[in-house]
Design an enzyme around this catalytic site. Structure first.
Site, PDB file in Angstrom:
ATOM      1  N   GLU A 179       0.856  -1.196   0.000  1.00 19.96           N
ATOM      2  CA  GLU A 179       0.000   0.000   0.000  1.00 19.96           C
ATOM      3  C   GLU A 179       0.888   1.241   0.000  1.00 19.96           C
ATOM      4  OE1 GLU A 179      -3.670   2.125   2.437  1.00 19.96           O
ATOM      5  OE2 GLU A 179      -2.845   0.255   3.199  1.00 19.96           O
TER       6      GLU A 179
ATOM      7  N   GLY B 126       3.504   2.311  10.493  1.00 22.18           N
ATOM      8  CA  GLY B 126       3.344   1.677  11.790  1.00 22.18           C
ATOM      9  C   GLY B 126       3.000   0.212  11.635  1.00 22.18           C
ATOM     10  N   ALA B 127       2.100  -0.079  10.687  1.00 26.30           N
ATOM     11  CA  ALA B 127       1.685  -1.460  10.452  1.00 26.30           C
ATOM     12  C   ALA B 127       0.835  -1.486   9.193  1.00 26.30           C
ATOM     13  CB  ALA B 127       0.900  -2.008  11.642  1.00 26.30           C
TER      14      ALA B 127
ATOM     15  N   GLU C 194      -5.265  -2.564  12.875  1.00 22.46           N
ATOM     16  CA  GLU C 194      -5.014  -3.413  11.716  1.00 22.46           C
ATOM     17  C   GLU C 194      -5.952  -4.617  11.689  1.00 22.46           C
ATOM     18  OE1 GLU C 194      -3.310  -1.943   9.636  1.00 22.46           O
ATOM     19  OE2 GLU C 194      -2.367  -0.506  10.973  1.00 22.46           O
TER      20      GLU C 194
ATOM     21  N   GLU D  20      -9.712   4.268   6.389  1.00 22.40           N
ATOM     22  CA  GLU D  20      -8.843   4.714   7.477  1.00 22.40           C
ATOM     23  C   GLU D  20      -9.594   5.526   8.534  1.00 22.40           C
ATOM     24  OE1 GLU D  20      -6.192   3.425   8.006  1.00 22.40           O
ATOM     25  OE2 GLU D  20      -5.471   2.678   6.089  1.00 22.40           O
TER      26      GLU D  20
END
Length: 886
Positions: free
Chosen positions: A144, A284-285, A321, A343
């Site tokens: 992504e 971050g993830a 996540e 998001e």
């Protein structure tokens, strides 16, 4: 996630702008030009022959014409740095293909075909950390937003959904663990010390959710039984020495799965859920379906190496996540303009989860502090954009606080207006209608509208208008009642000079200061430029408590006396309103003191006494839990204060802010010492009482360091020496790092480094503590740290720990010499060729030059222009710089 360069339109990508771009200008992508892709890709088969320096990828795509798109014989496949080794159509070598820049075009005569393409890539040379790359002997991916095109030629856009089957093979000694999306369907041994694994993901997904990891890893394994009775195997994969620090992450995952079933009715849909921790990671993830890839920062924790904030961060990011499995994976985005669809909604979900885990009031204040510290400045600067943008040149630049945090606030407002129960009906409607689809923000709003029974026609303006609305509130007493007069304006932003009024839900109460009676909370919606609301039986001295719980992401301007603010800070029954009253006291004083001619001595003294009185009430309130007390003790950030001042002078703001802290520290020295002693007597643990004690302990030191520095130095050194956890140790070191004239500073910094040398995450803290300190020589300290043997430009965590901490430190970054600006510009120019995505994230602090006084403003602009004039800037950095310069 926690963030084809082609002029043609036959592939269905949004059309580029009509005018030819300037030499360095990336093409403009516009939301209004979206068209569906001409071909569907129902199934994708990938075969990887893995190696650190050479990986061979065979991609086999079953394609068929899209009946909902304009017909085209050309299959346009995005690539980035790829060359096709072989191209076949229906099992035969194809000669009907060509390259258009980075795009592979295959001409297909019939309605269905099988296209096979072979590529070879070098993961070890991939410093961008996008696509397939090497990290400390391991292979992993980040796709992504547009990383898959660095692995294989593919229609790399979120609305092309495909079912993936993957075969991976490689040296078993080097890559004993082979992981991919979905379920593991087969494994076997190969020749010459190799082995292989096959994976199948039954759920169609876009290419940005593809993931692969191969390396020498061990797992913390557990299981979770869903409410329908299905067992799910859980694994958190790390390097061998890190395994003992994964228990908190596993507990967080299981709590997230249970919470999502209970609160949103969402059950996990595979037999296996894997998380892998990676030390080299831009984000971050990442929520890849069934195989989440995490920055080690958001997986590894124990009391010796992680603070309470780290524990909370891990819990929140694990949840975020995992929640994407439905709000992002099962329903994905039609195009990248819809990024807040997944998001913003998922941030709200993780915020609500964290509220339930940690306490609603404190979590809400923390979230608002982030919004005001990052998103409000973004909303008032040159990079302002709506939560659903209209255009972009580089999508990675739109992984912003506006998309994530403001996006969450916009959806939270819908929840506030509907109520939790009806909002749940709305989200159920959304999941039921759009499961398996690539959806839009409009699809989400319509689902909430229909499910919750709301009229959200005007509310849709929140998706299209940028800027933070400003509300002017005036409470006019009228006998036993009061009239609340409200006016809203949405300030102009780049490309949007004129705005329409938006629906703004405000939770309001009117208290009586004379009797101490607290009024009942009421929800009102301001949907006009001006409106009035009547409150009955308000008493003799009505006091307005507005935007309680921060019910809307707006800025409130109200005429209110310091006496009323002191009353609210001490007595309001809404925790956020109480916090807000103290913040308003401090902000009002510091804005007046640091603006224009400043304040006369008597006015300054009176304001400081009012603030000290409110602060003393916070310290003395036995009904407060220390977790909340710690929040109430926090000063508003210097950045937020600067936002309230035209042509702000960071030097003056810093001086006035430190002087106020010193006044409080000196006036309340005995109270702060007593608070520290009381908190120090509470043994380490993870209860709210123990966590709160650690929070107030360090806050007491912060004020004592300003008002009684010698005593604070001794207390901080003693706290460091006695610490049995990272929260206490880091907090005391943070205070010492900003102090001068004490040997305790140097000795404890050296001890910290020697104690944790070799632990990358903790050494990141060591860099960040010094880069964010209030020490007068912080600029020189950062220069020296950049030459430290443990500093590297190749690891994003290490770069951020030093330079992002410094860029977020107004005291050092805004040094009057301009040296702080030059350092960040130098960093951007050095980092951009290696990792443009990370480099571009350092541009926005320089882009705030219009908000500052003339001298610093000119110095900042000079550095932006120097960056803009550099050769071969990446698309990421060029867009940020050009928009910042306007």
């Amino acid at each position: 996630m926690d963030i084809a360069n082609t002029p043609a339109t036959a592939d269905g990508n949004p059309q580029m702008a009509d005018a030819p771009p300037e030499p360095k200008q990336p093409p403009l992508i516009r939301r209004e030009d979206y068209t569906p892709f001409a071909w569907l890709v129902p199934t994708t088969h990938l075969d990887f022959a893995l190696g650190l320096e050479k990986t061979r990828v065979v991609a086999t795509l079953d394609v068929e014409r899209n009946p909902d798109a304009e017909a085209s014989p050309h299959l346009r496949l995005n690539g980035d740095g790829l060359e096709p080794v072989e191209v076949e159509v229906d099992g035969q070598a194809a000669n009907s293909w060509a390259m258009d820049g980075e795009t592979l075009i295959v001409t297909l005569p019939a309605d269905r075909h099988t296209v096979r393409i072979v590529t070879e890539i070098d993961p070890s040379a991939n410093t961008q950390l996008m696509g397939l790359y090497a990290s400390n002997g391991m292979l992993c991916t980040q796709c992504e937003a547009e990383g898959f095109r660095r692995i294989a030629f593919f229609p790399d856009r979120p609305d092309v959904l495909s079912t993936y089957t993957v075969r991976m093979s490689g040296p078993k000694a080097q890559f004993p663990i082979l992981l991919c999306n979905g379920n593991n369907t087969a494994n076997g041994e190969g020749e010459h010390g190799t082995h292989w694994a096959e994976w199948h993901d039954p759920w169609p997904k876009p290419s940005y959710l593809f993931a692969l990891v191969a390396g020498d890893l061990v797992a913390n394994s557990d299981s979770f039984t869903t409410r329908s009775g299905r067992k799910v195997d859980l694994n958190i994969w790390v390097r061998d020495g890190d395994l003992p620090r994964t228990d908190h992450a596993m507990r967080s995952l299981k709590k997230s799965m249970e919470w999502d079933e209970e609160v949103f009715g969402r059950e996990y849909d595979l037999d296996l859920f894997n998380i892998v921790a990676v030390s080299d990671f831009n984000m971050g993830a990442m929520e890849n379906k069934g195989l989440n890839v995490f920055n080690t920062k958001y997986v590894l924790a124990d009391e010796e190496t992680a603070t309470d904030g780290d524990y909370d961060g891990i819990e929140g990011v694990i949840a975020h996540e995992y929640f994407h499995n439905w709000s992002g994976n099962r329903i994905t985005c039609r195009d990248w303009f819809q990024l807040s669809l997944k998001e913003g909604f998922t941030v709200l979900r993780d915020q609500l989860f964290s509220q339930d885990m940690q306490g609603e009031a404190v979590k809400r204040i923390e979230d608002v502090r982030v919004l005001r510290g990052v998103q409000f400045p973004e909303d008032s600067g040159p990079l302002a954009h709506p939560i659903r943008p209209d255009s972009f040149r580089e999508i990675s630049n739109f992984y912003t606080s506006t998309i994530y945090n403001k996006g969450a606030e916009v959806i939270r407002m819908m929840r506030t207006m509907a109520g939790p129960e009806k909002f749940r009906v709305g989200t159920d409607t959304y999941f039921d209608r759009h499961d398996g689809e690539a959806a839009t923000c409009e699809d989400f709003v319509k689902s909430i509208e229909d499910g919750a029974g709301l009229d959200l026609q005007q509310f849709r303006l929140w998706y299209s208008q940028a800027g933070t609305p400003k509300i002017k509130a005036e409470l006019v007493p009228d006998a036993s009642r009061a009239v609340l007069k409200l006016t809203q304006t949405v300030p102009p932003t780049p490309g949007q000079p004129d705005k329409q009024p938006m629906p703004i839900p405000l939770k309001v109460a009117v208290h009586d200061r004379a009797s101490g009676t607290l009024g009942e909370e009421r929800l009102i919606v301001l949907d006009k430029a001006q409106d009035s609301f009547v409150f009955e039986n308000v008493g003799d001295q009505p006091v307005l408590s507005i935007n309680r719980g921060f019910s809307a992401p707006v800025s409130i301007e109200r005429e209110i006396s310091n006496a009323d603010l002191v009353f609210l800070a001490a007595r309001d029954d809404d925790p956020f309103a109480r916090y807000e009253a103290f913040q308003d006291l401090v902000v009002g004083h510091l804005v007046a003191a640091a603006s224009g001619d400043g304040l006369a001595d008597d006015a300054k003294s009176a304001a400081r006494e009012d603030i000290t009185s409110a602060f003393a009430a916070i310290l003395a309130d036995d009904a407060l839990e220390d977790t909340m007390r710690g929040e109430l003790m926090l000063f508003p950030s210097q950045t937020y204060i600067a936002e309230q001042i035209e042509a702000a002078d960071p030097g003056r703001i810093f001086a006035e802010r430190e002087a106020l802290k010193a006044h409080i520290g000196a006036a309340l020295e005995s109270d702060l010492v007593a608070l520290h002693e009381r908190a120090s007597a509470i043994p380490f643990g993870f209860s709210q009482e123990a966590r709160g004690s650690r929070k107030v302990k360090t806050q007491a030191l912060v004020y004592l360091a300003a008002g009684a520095p010698e005593k604070a130095a001794d207390m901080a050194a003693a706290q460091y020496d006695a610490a049995d956890n990272m929260t206490d140790r880091q907090g005391s070191l943070m205070v010492l790092a900003g102090m001068t004239g004490t040997a305790a500073r140097t000795g404890r910094l050296l001890d910290f480094y020697n104690r944790y040398k070799g632990n990358d995450l903790v050494i990141d803290k060591w860099f960040a503590i010094q880069a964010s300190s209030l020490h007068p020589s912080v600029v020189e300290h950062v220069k020296a740290l950049a030459e430290h043997p443990d500093f590297t430009m190749k690891n994003p965590n290490r770069v951020r720990s030093l330079y992002m901490a410094f860029a977020g430190n107004p005291h050092g970054f805004h040094d009057a010499s301009g040296e702080g600006y030059r350092m960040i510009a130098d960093l951007i120019l050095e980092l951009d060729p290696l990792n443009p995505q990370t480099a571009a994230r350092f541009v926005p602090p320089l882009g705030r030059f219009r908000k500052l006084e003339a001298g610093r403003s000119a110095l900042m602009r000079e550095q932006l222009e120097r960056i803009a004039n550099a050769d071969k800037l990446s698309r990421d950095t060029y867009e940020q710089v050009s928009r910042s310069l306007g």
